[in-house]
Motif scaffolding. Structure first.
Motif, mmCIF file in Angstrom:
data_model
loop_
_atom_site.group_PDB
_atom_site.id
_atom_site.type_symbol
_atom_site.label_atom_id
_atom_site.label_comp_id
_atom_site.label_asym_id
_atom_site.label_seq_id
_atom_site.Cartn_x
_atom_site.Cartn_y
_atom_site.Cartn_z
ATOM 1 N N GLN A 243 0.837 -1.194 0.000
ATOM 2 C CA GLN A 243 0.000 0.000 0.000
ATOM 3 C C GLN A 243 0.880 1.255 0.000
ATOM 4 O O GLN A 243 1.995 1.247 0.541
ATOM 5 C CB GLN A 243 -0.923 0.005 1.209
ATOM 6 N N PRO A 244 0.377 2.339 -0.585
ATOM 7 C CA PRO A 244 1.184 3.570 -0.698
ATOM 8 C C PRO A 244 1.733 4.085 0.623
ATOM 9 O O PRO A 244 2.831 4.651 0.653
ATOM 10 C CB PRO A 244 0.194 4.570 -1.313
ATOM 11 N N VAL A 245 0.998 3.885 1.720
ATOM 12 C CA VAL A 245 1.451 4.414 3.008
ATOM 13 C C VAL A 245 2.774 3.779 3.454
ATOM 14 O O VAL A 245 3.513 4.359 4.252
ATOM 15 C CB VAL A 245 0.361 4.227 4.088
ATOM 16 N N PHE A 246 3.091 2.595 2.914
ATOM 17 C CA PHE A 246 4.339 1.909 3.261
ATOM 18 C C PHE A 246 5.403 2.045 2.167
ATOM 19 O O PHE A 246 6.378 1.293 2.149
ATOM 20 C CB PHE A 246 4.080 0.425 3.531
ATOM 21 N N SER A 247 5.236 3.002 1.259
ATOM 22 C CA SER A 247 6.128 3.113 0.108
ATOM 23 C C SER A 247 7.555 3.485 0.487
ATOM 24 O O SER A 247 8.487 3.265 -0.298
ATOM 25 C CB SER A 247 5.580 4.146 -0.886
ATOM 26 N N SER A 248 7.741 4.043 1.700
ATOM 27 C CA SER A 248 9.102 4.409 2.115
ATOM 28 C C SER A 248 9.933 3.193 2.519
ATOM 29 O O SER A 248 11.159 3.288 2.657
ATOM 30 C CB SER A 248 9.054 5.400 3.283
ATOM 31 N N LEU A 249 9.288 2.037 2.710
ATOM 32 C CA LEU A 249 10.013 0.825 3.092
ATOM 33 C C LEU A 249 10.627 0.171 1.855
ATOM 34 O O LEU A 249 9.995 0.091 0.802
ATOM 35 C CB LEU A 249 9.067 -0.171 3.769
ATOM 36 N N ASN A 250 11.860 -0.316 1.997
ATOM 37 C CA ASN A 250 12.445 -1.079 0.893
ATOM 38 C C ASN A 250 11.960 -2.526 0.967
ATOM 39 O O ASN A 250 11.248 -2.914 1.904
ATOM 40 C CB ASN A 250 13.975 -0.985 0.898
ATOM 41 N N HIS A 251 12.359 -3.331 -0.004
ATOM 42 C CA HIS A 251 11.858 -4.710 -0.076
ATOM 43 C C HIS A 251 12.222 -5.504 1.175
ATOM 44 O O HIS A 251 11.377 -6.225 1.729
ATOM 45 C CB HIS A 251 12.417 -5.405 -1.314
ATOM 46 N N ALA A 252 13.466 -5.367 1.630
ATOM 47 C CA ALA A 252 13.909 -6.123 2.807
ATOM 48 C C ALA A 252 13.110 -5.729 4.042
ATOM 49 O O ALA A 252 12.738 -6.591 4.864
ATOM 50 C CB ALA A 252 15.401 -5.897 3.042
ATOM 51 N N GLN A 253 12.823 -4.436 4.200
ATOM 52 C CA GLN A 253 12.037 -3.977 5.352
ATOM 53 C C GLN A 253 10.611 -4.528 5.288
ATOM 54 O O GLN A 253 10.052 -4.956 6.306
ATOM 55 C CB GLN A 253 12.012 -2.450 5.391
ATOM 56 N N LYS A 254 10.033 -4.522 4.097
ATOM 57 C CA LYS A 254 8.675 -5.068 3.942
ATOM 58 C C LYS A 254 8.640 -6.548 4.298
ATOM 59 O O LYS A 254 7.728 -7.012 5.003
ATOM 60 C CB LYS A 254 8.179 -4.846 2.513
ATOM 61 N N GLN A 255 9.634 -7.303 3.833
ATOM 62 C CA GLN A 255 9.657 -8.728 4.131
ATOM 63 C C GLN A 255 9.880 -8.984 5.620
ATOM 64 O O GLN A 255 9.351 -9.950 6.181
ATOM 65 C CB GLN A 255 10.753 -9.421 3.311
ATOM 66 N N SER A 256 10.629 -8.098 6.266
ATOM 67 C CA SER A 256 10.826 -8.215 7.705
ATOM 68 C C SER A 256 9.502 -8.029 8.441
ATOM 69 O O SER A 256 9.184 -8.771 9.382
ATOM 70 C CB SER A 256 11.840 -7.174 8.172
ATOM 71 N N PHE A 257 8.697 -7.052 8.017
ATOM 72 C CA PHE A 257 7.393 -6.837 8.636
ATOM 73 C C PHE A 257 6.439 -8.000 8.351
ATOM 74 O O PHE A 257 5.662 -8.400 9.221
ATOM 75 C CB PHE A 257 6.774 -5.520 8.146
ATOM 76 N N VAL A 258 6.494 -8.541 7.135
ATOM 77 C CA VAL A 258 5.661 -9.700 6.807
ATOM 78 C C VAL A 258 5.976 -10.865 7.740
ATOM 79 O O VAL A 258 5.073 -11.500 8.306
ATOM 80 C CB VAL A 258 5.853 -10.122 5.337
ATOM 81 N N ALA A 259 7.260 -11.136 7.942
ATOM 82 C CA ALA A 259 7.658 -12.232 8.832
ATOM 83 C C ALA A 259 7.231 -11.951 10.264
ATOM 84 O O ALA A 259 6.726 -12.845 10.968
ATOM 85 C CB ALA A 259 9.166 -12.431 8.755
ATOM 86 N N LEU A 260 7.414 -10.722 10.709
ATOM 87 C CA LEU A 260 7.088 -10.355 12.087
ATOM 88 C C LEU A 260 5.594 -10.444 12.356
ATOM 89 O O LEU A 260 5.166 -10.885 13.430
ATOM 90 C CB LEU A 260 7.581 -8.931 12.358
ATOM 91 N N ARG A 261 4.783 -10.039 11.387
ATOM 92 C CA ARG A 261 3.328 -9.965 11.593
ATOM 93 C C ARG A 261 2.592 -11.263 11.271
ATOM 94 O O ARG A 261 1.385 -11.362 11.494
ATOM 95 C CB ARG A 261 2.729 -8.854 10.724
ATOM 96 N N SER A 262 3.310 -12.256 10.777
ATOM 97 C CA SER A 262 2.639 -13.486 10.328
ATOM 98 C C SER A 262 2.121 -14.349 11.460
ATOM 99 O O SER A 262 1.375 -15.306 11.216
ATOM 100 C CB SER A 262 3.598 -14.318 9.459
ATOM 101 N N ASP A 263 2.491 -14.025 12.716
ATOM 102 C CA ASP A 263 1.949 -14.807 13.829
ATOM 103 C C ASP A 263 0.592 -14.295 14.284
ATOM 104 O O ASP A 263 -0.011 -14.849 15.204
ATOM 105 C CB ASP A 263 2.931 -14.838 15.004
ATOM 106 N N ASN A 264 0.096 -13.235 13.643
ATOM 107 C CA ASN A 264 -1.250 -12.764 13.944
ATOM 108 C C ASN A 264 -2.292 -13.758 13.440
ATOM 109 O O ASN A 264 -2.049 -14.500 12.484
ATOM 110 C CB ASN A 264 -1.507 -11.402 13.281
ATOM 111 N N LEU A 265 -3.447 -13.748 14.067
ATOM 112 C CA LEU A 265 -4.578 -14.554 13.604
ATOM 113 C C LEU A 265 -5.415 -13.701 12.660
ATOM 114 O O LEU A 265 -5.945 -12.664 13.060
ATOM 115 C CB LEU A 265 -5.412 -15.022 14.790
ATOM 116 N N GLY A 266 -5.532 -14.150 11.420
ATOM 117 C CA GLY A 266 -6.226 -13.357 10.409
ATOM 118 C C GLY A 266 -7.644 -12.980 10.789
ATOM 119 O O GLY A 266 -8.094 -11.857 10.526
ATOM 120 N N VAL A 267 -8.359 -13.902 11.416
ATOM 121 C CA VAL A 267 -9.740 -13.625 11.814
ATOM 122 C C VAL A 267 -9.806 -12.493 12.833
ATOM 123 O O VAL A 267 -10.700 -11.648 12.791
ATOM 124 C CB VAL A 267 -10.399 -14.904 12.388
ATOM 125 N N LYS A 268 -8.840 -12.450 13.751
ATOM 126 C CA LYS A 268 -8.813 -11.393 14.772
ATOM 127 C C LYS A 268 -8.465 -10.038 14.151
ATOM 128 O O LYS A 268 -9.025 -9.004 14.527
ATOM 129 C CB LYS A 268 -7.810 -11.736 15.861
#
Length: 272
Positions: free
Chosen positions: A169-194
């Motif tokens: 999303q545009p709001v995260f455009s300042s992040l580079n690819h490595a930073q985005k992947q780091s956030f994806v890994a960090l946030r993947s323990d969330n429960l999607g339904v919650k």
């Protein structure tokens, strides 16, 4: 000025939280963003805990509060206030990021003198990091549809797949690819339904416009945005609030520049 009813039934759930520092010191209460947790503030609270009592709260559906279903702004803020009143004695500042900033602004906009109400915990000021003050009524329907589409994806698709698109999303455009992947890994323990439930319960479309109510509440308020976050830099300018721009940072300043963010907190709350 009351923006929603404060007559909320007794709620048995208790939010998770992490407390650091001396409880006799001035208190800082931290509210994370969507997909985050109290742990997001660790670098900041470690930097500040020598001089402050730091309380980082897990919002409903997140962190140690995953078991608590999000219901609404009112429900969430009632739970937040219960934790604050349990752990904080005396003056405290609210520090909120993104969704946490919006929740903090709603609390402050509904604020009445804690001393007059006999509250031990007394809200003294607000520090907003990349928080939206609210949409005009004409834009709320489209925002509701937008949030419902994301909520449907979080509820029905593998969370890693959804997060890959979320951070494009545009709001995260300042992040580079490595930073985005780091956030994806960090946030993947969330429960999607919650996450989906929280998106619907606290959608920006359901938030009142808070600029004028926050001016009327007369609490000290500082807005902080990242130099590379063009959307929220514009929100800060349009609000008319005092604001600071953090260099070399995007939307998530406390993650990208924790040292600068911690120093800024110290500066801002001691100048009031």
């Amino acid at each position: 000025m009351t923006l929603y009813s404060t007559e909320t039934p007794s709620i048995p759930e208790t939010l998770g939280c992490k407390a650091t520092g001396n409880r006799e010191k001035p208190a800082l209460v931290f509210l994370h963003g969507l997909l985050g947790s109290a742990d997001d503030w660790k670098a900041v609270t470690e930097a500040l805990s020598q001089d402050h009592f730091c309380l980082a709260i897990d919002l409903p559906g997140h962190g140690e509060s995953k078991h608590i279903p999000p219901v609404s702004f009112e429900h969430t803020n009632t739970l937040i206030m219960q934790i604050i009143e349990k752990h904080v004695q005396g003056a405290y500042w609210l520090v909120g990021y993104s969704l946490g900033a919006r929740l903090a602004m709603v609390i402050a906009a509904n604020h009445q003198s804690d001393e007059k109400r006999g509250k031990a915990a007394q809200l003294k000021g607000l520090l907003i990091e990349s928080g939206h003050t609210g949409l005009p009524e004409g834009e709320r329907d489209s925002r509701w549809q937008h949030d419902c589409q994301w909520a449907q994806r979080f509820a029905s698709e593998p969370i890693v797949d959804v997060l890959q698109d979320w951070y494009e999303q545009p709001v995260f455009s300042s992040l580079n690819h490595a930073q985005k992947q780091s956030f994806v890994a960090l946030r993947s323990d969330n429960l999607g339904v919650k996450v989906a439930s929280m998106l619907r319960a606290t959608s920006l479309s359901k938030q009142p416009e808070l600029t004028e109510p926050l001016r009327q509440c007369e609490l000290p308020l500082h807005y902080v945005c990242g130099q590379n976050d063009t959307k929220f830099s514009a929100v800060a300018e349009q609000s008319g609030f005092r604001f600071n721009v953090v260099p070399d940072a995007g939307h998530n300043i406390h993650a990208e520049q924790p040292r600068l963010f911690s120093q800024l907190i110290k500066k801002l709350i001691t100048t009031v």
